[in-house]
Scaffold this active site. Structure first.
Site, mmCIF file in Angstrom:
data_model
loop_
_atom_site.group_PDB
_atom_site.id
_atom_site.type_symbol
_atom_site.label_atom_id
_atom_site.label_comp_id
_atom_site.label_asym_id
_atom_site.label_seq_id
_atom_site.Cartn_x
_atom_site.Cartn_y
_atom_site.Cartn_z
ATOM 1 N N HIS A 183 -10.101 28.842 -14.356
ATOM 2 C CA HIS A 183 -10.395 27.520 -13.775
ATOM 3 C C HIS A 183 -11.751 27.325 -13.270
ATOM 4 C CE1 HIS A 183 -6.314 26.013 -14.763
ATOM 5 N NE2 HIS A 183 -5.656 26.945 -13.859
ATOM 6 N N GLY A 211 0.948 -1.093 0.083
ATOM 7 C CA GLY A 211 0.038 0.226 -0.148
ATOM 8 C C GLY A 211 0.781 1.160 0.015
ATOM 9 N N THR A 266 2.882 -0.960 9.115
ATOM 10 C CA THR A 266 3.621 -1.132 10.153
ATOM 11 C C THR A 266 2.788 -1.375 11.074
ATOM 12 O OG1 THR A 266 5.466 -0.401 9.395
ATOM 13 C CG2 THR A 266 5.620 -0.648 11.544
ATOM 14 N N GLY A 312 2.194 5.479 4.954
ATOM 15 C CA GLY A 312 1.534 6.223 5.630
ATOM 16 C C GLY A 312 0.011 5.657 5.826
ATOM 17 N N THR A 313 -0.205 4.300 5.154
ATOM 18 C CA THR A 313 -1.566 3.777 5.428
ATOM 19 C C THR A 313 -1.527 2.884 6.509
ATOM 20 O OG1 THR A 313 -0.794 2.375 3.687
ATOM 21 C CG2 THR A 313 -2.074 3.892 2.821
ATOM 22 N N GLY A 314 -0.462 2.547 7.220
ATOM 23 C CA GLY A 314 -0.627 1.741 8.560
ATOM 24 C C GLY A 314 -0.293 0.448 8.243
ATOM 25 N N HIS A 353 -6.603 34.119 -14.155
ATOM 26 C CA HIS A 353 -5.928 32.886 -14.272
ATOM 27 C C HIS A 353 -7.018 31.874 -13.479
ATOM 28 C CE1 HIS A 353 -2.813 29.792 -15.216
ATOM 29 N NE2 HIS A 353 -3.449 29.032 -14.381
ATOM 30 N N GLU A 354 -7.115 32.116 -12.104
ATOM 31 C CA GLU A 354 -7.758 31.320 -11.375
ATOM 32 C C GLU A 354 -9.185 31.226 -11.549
ATOM 33 O OE1 GLU A 354 -6.290 29.298 -9.432
ATOM 34 O OE2 GLU A 354 -4.297 29.804 -9.305
ATOM 35 N N ASP A 399 -0.178 23.426 -14.857
ATOM 36 C CA ASP A 399 -1.366 23.229 -15.930
ATOM 37 C C ASP A 399 -0.942 22.280 -16.911
ATOM 38 O OD1 ASP A 399 -2.728 24.576 -13.925
ATOM 39 O OD2 ASP A 399 -2.835 26.280 -15.283
#
Length: 658
Positions: A464, A237, A244, A240-242, A460-461, A535
């Site tokens: 989007h 996986g 261990t 950081g998904t656990g 620009h923003e 982008d």
């Protein structure tokens, strides 16, 4: 009785053991003597010959000048009656020692001529004495002896460590223990247990590993029917998904010894050390069976072996892998030793390691879904002082794609932000700011941006936001900001649909929304800027993936050049140059199509688009409610609307890894 008396007598006559301090103490005493042998209570003050010649000597204050011939240095002693004039040089006190001053001269300095000339100016009764002498340097002898002494000390300590290593166990630090296993052993009941209650989410993975716990608790239940206990399970996986934590929970539930080691601990600079450590690890595990051996980041040692020996940069790693393969398929069938391993790069592991009989099961530990994120938040929010009526479910909706480690970081960052603001409780806004801080980076309001640049960023923003709001298959917008954050000058947060498959229409709408910023610059300014770097990078990767991976091009057809078993040594493209040109043309065509769609929408709704950009310029941050007021409710073609969750889209030069 007589034998015991003789033994006691022999013990009394036994010579005392050699102590290393017998060498240290005389050596230190010698150094102190050499250092302080010439000590007279203080050090002379540095001055210049010109100062002595023009001030001290004419005043008749100099009693003696000693010129040290081998150091180009002269020491000046002041008459006792004249010392009061120079108290300021010695901290307001008359120094009880001599000489009082010294000065350095060049190699061509003629001391006899200079001193004699200065002395002859004075009356006969005030003339100072002149002395030439050579300074003895006792430390030169020490320089000659220092290197041999260091060699002797190094040899002494090496022999001492080696002697300890020969008599020590696996935990010794001697040179002869380099082949011993470096695994940390958690004995049964020695540490606080981690159970499945401490692991939030990961429901499917828990079901898989619960069987392993049952194997260790009730092995006869399975062996009585002729079954064999699995020898290994691989946890796969993202980081950081656990993985261990899940392995520790298995050991805690089974209540058996737990060996924990990293894959990199097997690899050493010495030849044969890795294989030796593997043998020692499994030997200890068999002695403590039933037990669990957990190898974290196994890809460090389990990487696929190269077919071409010329490209193999570390034969020691391959020897270690060969020994690991042998041990996993070598110990007894029902020995009670189960190997758990974790990696986030299962695609590069050796096929022999993945076969049945070694790692019988591959357990996917994926990023948590909405419900699982709620459970993880419940775990990490226990120790926080939260505001009343705090909505935990809201946080799960704001963190799509976050791993368990990311969620823990969000909770900690929110607590730090609340403390920085001198709050008594952590509220909703603190968590939103923490998510923005982690995803987008720290706000940089002090960054110097010209008004023209700020206007370009705002349009620009707004481009989007407009395109994503009006295209039914694009991700709807949550928030847009033109406050610099991290490397980005502006950023947009979206509410993506959590879907498992994506259609061509959906991908094209997403590309059009991404090209909305570049299209807005063309419409408003009539020219383009470097702000659309991220982008363009995103749409280029997406277009090439559509053509060469997903078979979404009519000219290329239903062909995929994706290699899920990439070996790392494929230097040739799996298609001809003619096909490569066609792929380039098709990818460019898709990008141009998305760009044209963005231009069409922005030109059609230019008044509303301009109003939105001006609002963004004045407020710096706009939300979904602002877009609804300007454009009306958003239309969606999705048959089902899953939980809405934001996804941060960095802009203006920031590169985001796919």
């Amino acid at each position: 009785m007589q034998t015991q008396q003789n033994n006691n007598k022999n013990l009394g006559n036994r010579p005392k053991r050699f102590n290393v301090f017998w060498i240290y103490m005389p050596l230190l005493a010698f150094l102190f003597y050499m250092w302080f042998s010439g000590y007279k209570g203080g050090s002379p003050v540095k001055t210049e010959w010109l100062n002595v010649k023009e001030q001290m000597i004419p005043a008749g204050d100099v009693d003696k000048i000693v010129f040290i011939t081998n150091a180009n240095k002269a020491e000046v002693t002041i008459k006792r009656d004249s010392l009061k004039k120079y108290e300021s040089y010695f901290g307001g006190k008359i120094p009880p020692y001599s000489p009082h001053f010294y000065f350095l001269v060049a190699q061509n300095f003629n001391s006899d001529e200079e001193f004699e000339e200065a002395r002859n100016v004075l009356p006969a009764d005030q003339r100072f004495s002149i002395e030439n002498r050579e300074q003895k340097n006792y430390f030169r002898l020490l320089d000659w002896l220092l290197f041999p002494m260091l060699l002797l000390l190094l040899w002494f300590f090496m022999i001492r460590k080696m002697s300890k290593g020969m008599g020590g166990g696996a935990g010794g630090g001697g040179i002869f223990n380099v082949g011993k296993s470096q695994a940390k052993v958690f004995e049964k009941g020695s540490t606080p247990k981690v159970t499945f209650k401490d692991v939030a989410g990961l429901e499917e993975a828990k079901v898989e590993v619960m069987e392993i716990v049952d194997f260790l608790k009730n092995p006869k239940k399975y062996t009585a029917l002729g079954g064999k206990i699995p020898k290994g399970a691989l946890l796969v996986g993202p980081p950081g998904t656990g993985k261990t934590l899940l392995a520790k929970a298995v050991a805690g539930e089974a209540d058996v010894p737990f060996f924990s080691i990293s894959g990199s601990d097997f690899v050493e600079m010495f030849v044969g050390v890795g294989a030796s450590r593997v043998r020692d690890l499994f030997k200890q595990a068999k002695d403590k069976a039933p037990c669990i051996v957990f190898i974290d980041e196994i890809d460090a040692v389990g990487r696929a072996r190269s077919k071409n020996a010329g490209f193999s940069s570390n034969d020691e790693r391959e020897n270690t892998l060969n020994q690991l393969l042998t041990e996993m398929d070598g110990f007894g069938t029902n020995s009670g030793v189960i190997v758990l391993a974790a990696t986030n790069r299962a695609d590069i592991l050796d096929k022999a390691l993945m076969r049945a009989g070694r790692f019988d099961r591959q357990i996917n530990v994926d990023l948590p879904e909405l419900k699982e994120r709620e459970e993880i938040f419940d775990v990490h929010l226990k120790n926080l002082r939260l505001a009343k009526d705090f909505d935990r479910a809201f946080l799960a909706k704001q963190t799509p794609g976050f791993s368990g480690a990311d969620i823990a970081n969000v909770c900690n960052e929110a607590a730090l932000i609340a403390a920085r603001r001198n709050k008594e409780f952590v509220d909703k806004q603190d968590f939103l700011d923490a998510i923005d801080r982690i995803v987008g980076g720290l706000e940089k309001r002090s960054k110097i941006i010209t008004p023209q640049e700020k206007r370009t960023i705002a349009f620009h923003e707004a481009g989007h936001a407009t395109v994503s709001w009006l295209l039914p298959n694009a991700h709807p917008l949550l928030k847009v900001t033109i406050i610099p954050r991290g490397k980005a000058l502006g950023a947009a947060w979206y509410l993506p649909e959590e879907r498992q498959i994506t259609t061509t229409e959906q991908m094209m709408d997403e590309m059009a929304a991404t090209m909305g910023g570049r299209a807005a610059e063309e419409i408003i300014n009539g020219k383009i800027s470097t702000g659309a770097l991220s982008d363009l990078e995103k749409v280029t990767k997406q277009a090439y993936a559509m053509v060469s991976y997903f078979g979404m091009s009519k000219k290329i057809g239903n062909v995929s050049f994706y290699d899920s078993q990439e070996s790392g040594y494929n230097f040739n493209k799996p298609y001809s140059e003619k096909t490569a040109e066609l792929i380039d043309q098709e990818a460019k065509s898709l990008i141009e199509s998305a760009h044209a769609k963005a231009l069409e929408i922005l030109n059609k709704y230019k008044p509303q688009f301009t109003e939105l950009a001006e609002l963004l310029l004045s407020r710096e941050v706009i939300f979904t409610e602002d877009l609804e007021k300007i454009f009306g409710p958003r239309q969606s073609n999705a048959e089902e609307q899953p939980e809405e969750q934001p996804e941060e889209q960095p802009e203006h030069g920031e590169k985001k890894d796919e």
